[in-house]
Design an enzyme around this catalytic site. Structure first.
Site, PDB file in Angstrom:
ATOM      1  CE1 TYR A   1      -4.795 -33.552   0.454  1.00 51.58           C
ATOM      2  CE2 TYR A   1      -6.803 -32.532   1.271  1.00 51.58           C
ATOM      3  CZ  TYR A   1      -5.451 -32.779   1.388  1.00 51.58           C
ATOM      4  OH  TYR A   1      -4.755 -32.277   2.442  1.00 51.58           O
TER       5      TYR A   1
ATOM      6  CB  CYS B   1     -27.520   2.423  29.273  1.00 54.31           C
ATOM      7  SG  CYS B   1     -25.776   2.160  29.595  1.00 54.31           S
TER       8      CYS B   1
ATOM      9  CG  ASP C   1      -9.731 -21.857   3.441  1.00 55.19           C
ATOM     10  OD1 ASP C   1      -8.687 -22.325   3.932  1.00 55.19           O
ATOM     11  OD2 ASP C   1     -10.026 -20.653   3.494  1.00 55.19           O
TER      12      ASP C   1
ATOM     13  CB  CYS D   1     -21.533  -0.388  28.324  1.00 57.34           C
ATOM     14  SG  CYS D   1     -22.817   0.169  29.459  1.00 57.34           S
TER      15      CYS D   1
ATOM     16  CE  LYS E   1      -3.316 -20.384  -1.044  1.00 64.67           C
ATOM     17  NZ  LYS E   1      -3.100 -19.930   0.290  1.00 64.67           N
TER      18      LYS E   1
ATOM     19  CD  GLU F   1      -7.457 -33.360  -6.126  1.00 67.28           C
ATOM     20  OE1 GLU F   1      -7.503 -33.094  -4.911  1.00 67.28           O
ATOM     21  OE2 GLU F   1      -6.726 -34.224  -6.613  1.00 67.28           O
TER      22      GLU F   1
END
Ligand code: AMP
Ligand code: ZN
Length: 664
Positions: A221, A405, A114, A420, A308, A110
């Site tokens: 699953y 700016c 994630d 800023c 993985k 399967e």
């Protein structure tokens, strides 16, 4: 047909459309028709609350608010998975398990979705509850939120075991994730970093109506329980599909470990074509009998193994570092790269986060850098290829002044970012604030979009949100792509926003840390902007759920002469800077400090109205009974478990009439 049959027929019909659309990806009705039918059902349910069904398709829109999630012990522990990173790892695993079980071993391959894991319990065909994985032994009950996810069936189809748990992963497909981010960026808010964290964060939102707006999906699953009627993992996936769950079709039966390796190789390439994120493959022994023989280690099943995928990496040249200014003035450095192919897309930019990150990596313009695409949508620079650095390369000097700016930047202790401070004079901040003001959850000004706001500011037609109210049709007509009709809509939209209630306006002002909920709290407590603007720090923090950070920010906002002047302008223009008389008349403190749970169906009011009555009278609506609950307002058909729990904890159980007397 009598009313009950009519309601049942509508529910069945809507369920079928839902299934066709969200599970089969095959719509059989237009969105409009669906909405009309849903509305019809909502109206009937409202009129005839005696036919209340906690699993009605109307409840997909959410509304229930959970303050504290109940902890629930999993009936079947939720294990994690052992990981492998290479072919060899998988072959080793096969060797190990062959020593324990006899005979041929088949595997199910399967995808490893994630997202955030979830366990759903079904009893007699309906969803009883949904619990997060937590530490594997116990998790949080998030049923109200999960019910809003359209691919989670509230009512099963066909034949089903009388009680079972089913496990799955809540994911946020890329399409939906990108749309959410587009909206955020248009408002000048930081985009969400990656779908996984956004999905798992969604499960713990307090307001289920918020969850309902997010395009989450649930992929299943694994089924756990007694007398399930199947003997292999592969069959169980089919069974789940038959009951109406979404089980991705990629799942494949492999007769040998070689076929497993083929599956892994195939998806290592094709994973980029999937609508959602995967970080690998999960290989499971197919036979449940063999699974039982293999059993578990202290943390994972021996009969399963995750593989993985490697995060993909490329190297490319860093051409330039630019700096973006957000709505709050936060500065974000961005790496502009020589375009390069990575994980199926062309990458031109990568995030550098902040000054520390640049220093840590010692990235310099002209460097050859390694770029990686992990779970995050925006790729990141993970290292510099020092072997390619030229001798005349210079360390990066972080900017000291705002690129927009030219104001000198500040960096407060504990903050990773530079800011800023030119709140009133820095264009992206001005534009971002007005964009926030007009956004859907704030003033929701029809006919005015984020881009038009930018145009209006750049053309110097407005410089803060109170200026919107002085705009005329003649002012805006010369703007790019502005036709007669759209100019009219824009002006009408602005005019209409004068009726938006005080609490929304307070949110729209964009006071730092004053989100929707805090705005409601403050509006309710202070009732007028004048009272709020005069509140002291001690007074502010005495308000329920207002902490130091919010209090300081409110005070800072009202210390600014400029802000006071803007608010005076809004007042002159007739905006709602206090709670409406109607709201005030209906509000009391009679339930102050009380936590109340509502359960069952009521005669004279709907559940939503009842909850509103509680809040309007200063009480707190809580979705579950605990020792902190003061009252349980019990209606018809209240679940017996709620009553037992309330009795065990000594919570007073009162009727609808008792409640109405309380607030008289
Ligand atoms: P880990 O968190 O790395 O230990 O991996 C275990 C988690 O993988 C489980 O808790 C599931 O949430 C998740 N997962 C995703 N897809 C699957 C799948 N097809 N089968 C089993 N677990 C999966
Ligand atoms: Zn600036």
């Amino acid at each position: 047909m009598n009313i009950e049959q009519q309601i049942t027929a509508l529910r069945d019909e809507l369920r079928t459309h839902n299934y066709n659309y969200y599970i089969l990806d095959n719509a059989t009705i237009s969105d409009y028709e669906f909405d009309m039918k849903l509305k019809e059902l909502q109206e009937l349910e409202h009129k005839y609350p005696e036919f209340y069904d906690p699993n009605s398709p109307t409840l997909r829109v959410g509304g229930e608010v959970t303050k504290n999630f109940n902890t629930i012990v999993h009936e079947h522990r939720m294990y994690s998975l052992d990981n492998s990173y290479s072919k060899e790892d998988l072959l080793d695993w096969e060797k190990r398990i062959k020593k324990i079980v006899d005979g041929q071993i088949e595997f199910v391959c399967e995808l490893k979705y994630d997202g955030a894991s979830i366990s759903l319990t079904y009893e007699n065909g309906t969803l009883l509850r949904a619990v997060t994985r937590g530490d594997g032994t116990q998790g949080d009950e998030v049923t109200a939120n999960i019910k809003t996810i359209r691919s989670v069936p509230l009512q099963l189809k066909g034949v089903y075991p009388s009680r079972f748990d089913i496990r799955g992963e809540i994911v946020l497909p890329f399409d939906g994730f990108n749309k959410m981010n587009e909206e955020r960026v248009a408002l000048g808010e930081e985009p969400y970093r990656n779908p996984r964290n956004t999905a798992s964060g969604s499960l713990k939102l307090q307001d289920s109506a918020e969850v309902a707006k997010r395009p989450l999906e649930c992929l299943l699953y694994s089924i756990k329980g007694k007398d399930l009627g199947f003997s292999s993992q592969f069959e169980s996936l089919d069974k789940a599909r038959e009951m109406g769950f979404k089980v991705p079709e990629a799942a494949t039966l492999a007769k040998s470990i070689d076929e497993v390796l083929e599956f892994v190789e195939y998806w290592n390439i094709h994973r980029h074509d999937l609508p959602y994120e995967t970080d690998g493959v999960v290989v499971k022994v197919n036979s449940l009998f063999q699974q039982e023989e293999l059993g578990y280690t202290s943390k994972a099943p021996r009969w399963a193994m995750a593989y993985k995928f490697k995060a993909e990496q490329v190297s490319t040249r860093l051409n330039e570092i630019t700096y973006q200014v957000g709505r709050t003035g936060a500065i974000t450095p961005v790496a502009n790269l020589e375009p390069v192919e990575l994980a199926g897309t062309t990458v031109k930019r990568a995030s550098l986060h902040n000054a520390d990150q640049i220093e840590k990596l010692d990235v310099r313009v002209g460097d050859e850098v390694f770029v990686e695409k992990g779970g995050e949508i925006i790729p990141k620079i993970i290292a510099v290829d020092l072997s390619k650095r030229t001798t005349n390369s210079q360390p990066t000097k972080y900017i000291t002044h705002c690129p927009e700016c030219e104001t000198e930047l500040i960096r407060q202790e504990g903050d990773a970012k530079h800011y800023c401070p030119n709140y009133n004079g820095c264009n992206p901040q001005i534009i971002g604030r007005i964009q926030h003001y007009i956004s859907r959850k704030a003033m929701d000004i029809e006919g005015l979009g984020g881009e038009t706001v930018a145009l209006l500011v750049n053309e110097k037609l407005i410089s803060n949100y109170s200026d919107l109210y002085t705009l005329t049709k003649e002012d805006v007509l010369p703007l790019e792509r502005m036709a007669e009709k759209s100019a009219e809509n824009l002006i009408n939209g602005i005019e209409a926003s004068k009726q938006i209630p005080f609490e929304r306006l307070l949110f729209a002002l964009g006071i730092r840390y004053v989100g929707e909920t805090v705005a409601k709290k403050l509006a309710k407590h202070y009732k007028t902007i004048d009272a709020l603007s005069k509140a002291s720090f001690d007074d502010l923090i005495s308000v329920d759920e207002i902490g130091d950070r919010i209090a300081e920010s409110v005070i800072e906002f009202f210390t600014s002469e400029k802000n006071i002047q803007i608010i005076e302008n809004l007042k002159l223009q007739g905006l709602q800077l206090e709670l409406s008389a109607e709201k005030l008349a209906n509000q009391t403190d009679k339930l102050k400090g009380l936590s109340i749970v509502v359960s069952g169906v009521f005669e004279s009011v709907s559940r939503t109205e009842l909850k509103k009555l509680i809040e309007d009278n200063g009480g707190k609506v809580s979705s579950s009974i605990s020792s902190k609950t003061n009252y349980l307002v019990a209606g018809d058909k209240m679940g017996p478990s709620k009553r037992t729990k309330a009795e065990a904890l000594g919570v007073s159980i009162i009727s609808e009439e008792d409640f109405l007397i309380l607030i008289k």
